[in-house]
Design a protein around this motif. Structure first.
Motif, PDB file in Angstrom:
ATOM      1  N   ALA A  65       4.761 -35.038 -29.724  1.00 18.78           N
ATOM      2  CA  ALA A  65       4.662 -33.760 -30.444  1.00 18.78           C
ATOM      3  C   ALA A  65       5.326 -32.643 -29.656  1.00 18.78           C
ATOM      4  O   ALA A  65       5.883 -31.709 -30.239  1.00 18.78           O
ATOM      5  N   TYR A 103      -3.097 -33.672 -25.927  1.00 20.26           N
ATOM      6  CA  TYR A 103      -3.752 -34.114 -24.693  1.00 20.26           C
ATOM      7  C   TYR A 103      -3.711 -33.077 -23.578  1.00 20.26           C
ATOM      8  O   TYR A 103      -4.131 -33.364 -22.454  1.00 20.26           O
ATOM      9  N   LYS A 117       5.374 -30.801 -16.625  1.00 19.96           N
ATOM     10  CA  LYS A 117       4.326 -31.801 -16.845  1.00 19.96           C
ATOM     11  C   LYS A 117       4.636 -33.062 -16.048  1.00 19.96           C
ATOM     12  O   LYS A 117       5.677 -33.145 -15.402  1.00 19.96           O
TER      13      LYS A 117
HETATM   14 FE1  SF4 Z   1       4.215 -34.914 -25.142  1.00 18.59          FE
HETATM   15 FE2  SF4 Z   1       2.970 -36.112 -23.089  1.00 18.59          FE
HETATM   16 FE3  SF4 Z   1       1.580 -34.554 -24.821  1.00 18.59          FE
HETATM   17 FE4  SF4 Z   1       2.495 -36.979 -25.602  1.00 18.59          FE
HETATM   18  S1  SF4 Z   1       0.936 -36.570 -24.006  1.00 18.59           S
HETATM   19  S2  SF4 Z   1       2.651 -35.052 -26.773  1.00 18.59           S
HETATM   20  S3  SF4 Z   1       4.480 -37.065 -24.498  1.00 18.59           S
HETATM   21  S4  SF4 Z   1       3.216 -33.892 -23.397  1.00 18.59           S
END
Ligand code: SF4
Length: 184
Positions: A65, A103, A117
């Protein structure tokens, strides 16, 4: 290389948070900023009480996303590893990915006006190592690698979601051996 991701065994995680600190160290993050975090759960009625924890960062999703919403095309999914990489040079600091990620993985840095990230420690992996969180894990409940290899190593009853998680609509590449109370 096939899709890679993290494995976590909730039955071994002690919530020591060494993984958080190792990640913080390797990414040189300031106080108050982390790419990895540990969620903790508890339940039951005394004396039959239980506690559980899980270490989480970016799940390097199949349908990220964050990537879909980024107006600067600063987020890409590597063809060979499936890792979702945020190019901070291209990031315009709009925070759309922060809002979009179910998340809470992307972190905005106000002093830099940039977001960043977990990148799966791809430099360490390229050098033949493991991500810093995995190498530091005190109970060896974390691992990282190709998902098929992790399933072969740890079993095929692993899941990518547990009670309390968002709907796995983004296809999180996370292999969880859940605490029984957390299994859906
Ligand atoms: Fe993007 Fe990582 Fe969030 Fe998945 S967990 S939406 S890859 S930032």
């Amino acid at each position: 290389m096939a899709q890679t991701g993290f494995y976590i065994n909730m039955n071994r995680c002690s919530a020591c948070k060494v993984c958080v600190i190792a990640c913080k160290d390797v990414n040189d993050l300031k106080v108050g900023y982390n790419f990895r975090h540990v969620d903790e759960y508890e339940g039951g009625v005394n004396p039959a009480v239980w506690a559980a924890s899980i270490s989480l960062a970016c799940n390097h999703c199949d349908e990220p996303a964050c990537m879909a919403i980024c107006p600067a095309s600063a987020i890409t999914k590597e063809a060979d590893s499936g890792l979702v990489i945020l190019n901070t040079a291209a990031c315009i600091g709009c925070k759309e990915c922060v809002t979009a990620c179910p998340y809470g993985a992307p972190v905005f840095f106000p002093d830099k006006l940039k977001t960043n990230k977990c990148h799966g420690c791809r430099g360490l992996i390229a050098a033949g190592g493991k991500p810093a969180c995995v190498a530091a894990c005190s109970t060896r409940c974390l691992d990282f690698g190709e998902l098929d290899s992790l399933r072969a190593k740890y079993g095929y009853n692993l899941v990518n979601t547990i009670k309390g998680f968002p709907e796995p609509a983004t296809g999180p590449n996370l292999l969880i051996d859940p605490k029984s109370q957390m299994r859906i």
